[in-house]
Design a protein around this motif. Structure first.
Motif, PDB file in Angstrom:
ATOM      1  N   GLN A 264       0.704  -1.022   0.201  1.00  0.00           N
ATOM      2  CA  GLN A 264       0.046   0.088  -0.162  1.00  0.00           C
ATOM      3  C   GLN A 264       1.085   0.933  -0.454  1.00  0.00           C
ATOM      4  O   GLN A 264       0.460   2.655  -0.238  1.00  0.00           O
ATOM      5  CB  GLN A 264      -1.104   0.041   1.010  1.00  0.00           C
ATOM      6  CG  GLN A 264      -2.007   1.498   1.124  1.00  0.00           C
ATOM      7  CD  GLN A 264      -2.774   1.016   2.675  1.00  0.00           C
ATOM      8  OE1 GLN A 264      -2.477   1.464   3.474  1.00  0.00           O
ATOM      9  NE2 GLN A 264      -3.816   1.096   2.040  1.00  0.00           N
ATOM     10  N   ASP A 267       2.243   1.741  -3.616  1.00  0.00           N
ATOM     11  CA  ASP A 267       0.463   2.333  -4.410  1.00  0.00           C
ATOM     12  C   ASP A 267       0.781   3.644  -4.101  1.00  0.00           C
ATOM     13  O   ASP A 267       0.549   4.272  -5.379  1.00  0.00           O
ATOM     14  CB  ASP A 267      -0.719   1.651  -3.717  1.00  0.00           C
ATOM     15  CG  ASP A 267      -0.435   0.046  -4.353  1.00  0.00           C
ATOM     16  OD1 ASP A 267       0.252  -0.533  -5.119  1.00  0.00           O
ATOM     17  OD2 ASP A 267      -1.363  -0.541  -3.619  1.00  0.00           O
ATOM     18  N   ARG A 271       1.725   6.359  -7.332  1.00  0.00           N
ATOM     19  CA  ARG A 271       0.485   7.628  -7.572  1.00  0.00           C
ATOM     20  C   ARG A 271       1.314   9.164  -7.366  1.00  0.00           C
ATOM     21  O   ARG A 271       1.292   9.585  -8.164  1.00  0.00           O
ATOM     22  CB  ARG A 271      -0.933   7.748  -6.570  1.00  0.00           C
ATOM     23  CG  ARG A 271      -1.775   7.060  -6.667  1.00  0.00           C
ATOM     24  CD  ARG A 271      -3.249   6.543  -6.411  1.00  0.00           C
ATOM     25  NE  ARG A 271      -3.708   5.161  -7.054  1.00  0.00           N
ATOM     26  CZ  ARG A 271      -3.954   3.987  -6.399  1.00  0.00           C
ATOM     27  NH1 ARG A 271      -2.717   3.355  -5.567  1.00  0.00           N
ATOM     28  NH2 ARG A 271      -4.584   3.315  -6.836  1.00  0.00           N
ATOM     29  N   SER A 299       7.722  -5.575  -0.859  1.00  0.00           N
ATOM     30  CA  SER A 299       7.160  -5.142  -1.893  1.00  0.00           C
ATOM     31  C   SER A 299       7.963  -4.774  -2.386  1.00  0.00           C
ATOM     32  O   SER A 299       9.073  -3.601  -1.833  1.00  0.00           O
ATOM     33  CB  SER A 299       5.780  -4.063  -1.492  1.00  0.00           C
ATOM     34  OG  SER A 299       5.618  -4.473  -2.880  1.00  0.00           O
ATOM     35  N   ASP A 323       7.195  -5.915  -8.775  1.00  0.00           N
ATOM     36  CA  ASP A 323       6.239  -5.966  -9.788  1.00  0.00           C
ATOM     37  C   ASP A 323       7.133  -4.433 -10.868  1.00  0.00           C
ATOM     38  O   ASP A 323       8.514  -4.671 -10.124  1.00  0.00           O
ATOM     39  CB  ASP A 323       5.072  -4.583  -9.241  1.00  0.00           C
ATOM     40  CG  ASP A 323       4.101  -4.965  -9.672  1.00  0.00           C
ATOM     41  OD1 ASP A 323       4.234  -6.145 -10.667  1.00  0.00           O
ATOM     42  OD2 ASP A 323       2.851  -4.785  -9.980  1.00  0.00           O
ATOM     43  N   PRO A 332      -2.088   3.151 -12.268  1.00  0.00           N
ATOM     44  CA  PRO A 332      -1.624   2.777 -10.996  1.00  0.00           C
ATOM     45  C   PRO A 332      -2.839   1.560 -10.364  1.00  0.00           C
ATOM     46  O   PRO A 332      -3.671   1.350 -10.131  1.00  0.00           O
ATOM     47  CB  PRO A 332      -1.059   3.809  -9.707  1.00  0.00           C
ATOM     48  CG  PRO A 332      -1.625   5.043 -10.839  1.00  0.00           C
ATOM     49  CD  PRO A 332      -2.029   4.807 -11.490  1.00  0.00           C
ATOM     50  N   PRO A 334      -3.067  -2.031  -7.743  1.00  0.00           N
ATOM     51  CA  PRO A 334      -2.436  -3.011  -5.969  1.00  0.00           C
ATOM     52  C   PRO A 334      -1.534  -3.366  -6.703  1.00  0.00           C
ATOM     53  O   PRO A 334      -1.164  -3.966  -8.005  1.00  0.00           O
ATOM     54  CB  PRO A 334      -3.527  -3.376  -5.819  1.00  0.00           C
ATOM     55  CG  PRO A 334      -4.698  -2.852  -6.079  1.00  0.00           C
ATOM     56  CD  PRO A 334      -4.679  -2.626  -7.973  1.00  0.00           C
ATOM     57  N   ARG A 335      -0.171  -3.160  -6.180  1.00  0.00           N
ATOM     58  CA  ARG A 335       1.451  -3.909  -6.260  1.00  0.00           C
ATOM     59  C   ARG A 335       0.882  -5.480  -5.169  1.00  0.00           C
ATOM     60  O   ARG A 335       0.402  -4.792  -3.786  1.00  0.00           O
ATOM     61  CB  ARG A 335       2.192  -3.265  -5.780  1.00  0.00           C
ATOM     62  CG  ARG A 335       2.741  -1.633  -6.643  1.00  0.00           C
ATOM     63  CD  ARG A 335       4.011  -0.816  -6.288  1.00  0.00           C
ATOM     64  NE  ARG A 335       4.365  -0.331  -7.471  1.00  0.00           N
ATOM     65  CZ  ARG A 335       4.526  -0.477  -8.673  1.00  0.00           C
ATOM     66  NH1 ARG A 335       4.957  -1.183  -8.476  1.00  0.00           N
ATOM     67  NH2 ARG A 335       4.764   0.858  -9.238  1.00  0.00           N
TER      68      ARG A 335
END
Length: 410
Positions: A264, A267, A271, A299, A323, A332, A334-335
């Protein structure tokens, strides 16, 4: 061609141009027949000897800087791993038979690196075109033309050298400012809390390809003994990259404090990167470490995988949640994120690509080199481990890309 049995040593000896091989320490390793002939040196007078011992600059002429210019070019090739075509150079070559007597020569050199299996520069190829006869032709109707050409070429060569020097000084000033800005924006070691951690930043050598790498470590909200650790890399260099780096690092720090997890946080950062000029294709990886539950969640946005060195010496690369880079998608999405566990005494290592990537080398080779170094020094404290890793992985003359490194003992 592989079956032709080509004798490359014989080809080297008979090349029509002057060619010599030097070590990165500027010691002659070999030379072809044309080089020996045109330089007036025997193999015994050349091989195994330092550049300036064989060809010193003329001490009687302050303008005779050809050998110093050549040495600077060769050292630049050794440091960067990239070829360098020099402007026409004037050299004063001392006579072997008559020491103290100097002959003016005009050579046009090109210097190129030879890389070893580990990607390091092991030899320097020094190829020379001798244009002395063209420039200093004597006698006959061409004499005056030759003198004019000599003066013109020499003047142009000097002008080019002066331009290059001004550019170098300008780049050096920008590099100095960018590095100062980088240092001001990155957290100091004393800001990393009570956890045993070490951070390092090494700028690129001999170029402006610096100041796009960053690291961060932040206490997470929500209770418990938790921290977020991240590194990132901005495409570009100099002041612009340093400015973008500062924006992305600050944004990820803020996002990590309130995000449910590292995915998150990335994410939100993606953005934000979408509206920041210069953030295109930037990469980052962030890890959330929970010391109470001995879990590590991570992540990655197109970044090399962190390494988790377990207490038993096993190295686990955290590559199960990778990713594309930031701002890679117009919209974008979600990763992914993944988690793993650790025991007391483990260490997590985050870094940027300058630590492991080498020109012409598969990235897995660099990762293997990193794993070997981490296992060798697995019991060291973070500061000692960081120094050992940089010493063993970075080229002796420094890398051509900047490097950020953060190690946290778990």
């Amino acid at each position: 061609m592989a079956d032709a049995g080509i004798d490359y040593a014989a080809v080297f000896r008979t090349l029509p141009s002057m060619v010599a091989l030097l070590t990165p320490q500027l010691v002659y390793a070999d030379a072809n027949e044309e080089f020996l002939h045109m330089s007036g040196r025997t193999r015994e007078q050349l091989i195994g000897r330092y550049l300036f011992d064989v060809f010193p600059d003329n001490p009687n002429d302050a303008t005779a800087t050809g050998m110093r210019d050549l040495a600077a070019s060769l050292l630049r090739v050794a440091a960067t791993g990239e070829r360098d075509a020099m402007a026409l150079q004037r050299y004063d070559v001392e006579s072997v038979e008559q020491p103290g007597q100097w002959e003016e020569r005009f050579w046009s050199p090109i210097n190129a690196p030879v890389h070893g299996p580990d990607g390091k520069v092991v030899l320097l190829v020094h190829r020379v075109e001798d244009v002395t006869e063209l420039i200093r032709a004597r006698g006959g109707p061409s004499g005056s033309w030759a003198r004019v050409l000599e003066a013109e070429l020499y003047t142009r060569a000097r002008e080019l050298q002066e331009v290059n020097e001004r550019l170098r000084q300008s780049h050096a000033r920008e590099r100095e400012v960018a590095l100062a800005l980088q240092k001001a924006m990155l957290p100091a070691p004393r800001q990393l809390g009570h956890h045993r951690a070490a951070v390092r930043y090494r700028p690129a050598v001999g170029s402006l390809n610096v100041c796009g790498d960053w690291y961060d470590m932040v206490d997470l909200v929500g209770g418990g003994n938790r921290i977020g650790v991240a590194v990132g890399d901005v495409v570009g260099h100099g002041l612009e990259a340093a400015g973008v780096m500062g924006q992305l690092r600050s944004a990820l720090t803020a996002a990590s404090r309130v995000a449910d997890g590292p995915a998150q946080a990335l994410d939100v950062l993606g953005r934000y990167a979408h509206v920041v000029d210069g953030a295109e294709s930037a990469t980052a990886v962030t890890t959330f470490i929970d010391f109470d539950h001995h879990t590590l969640t991570y992540s990655s946005a197109g970044h090399p995988p962190p390494a988790l060195v377990h207490a038993d010496g096993r190295v686990e690369f955290l590559d199960q949640a990778t990713d594309p880079p930031l701002d890679a998608h117009p919209d974008p999405i979600p990763r992914p994120q993944a988690d793993t566990t650790f025991t007391d005494g483990a260490a997590v290592v985050l870094y940027t690509d300058g630590l492991i990537e080498r020109r012409g080398e598969d990235i897995d080779t660099g990762l293997d080199r990193l794993a070997t170094s981490l296992v060798r020094h697995k019991d060291a404290d973070p500061e000692t481990l960081a120094d050992a890793v940089l010493h063993e992985l970075l080229p002796p003359g420094g890398a051509t890309d900047d490097t950020a490194l953060i190690i946290v003992r778990l």
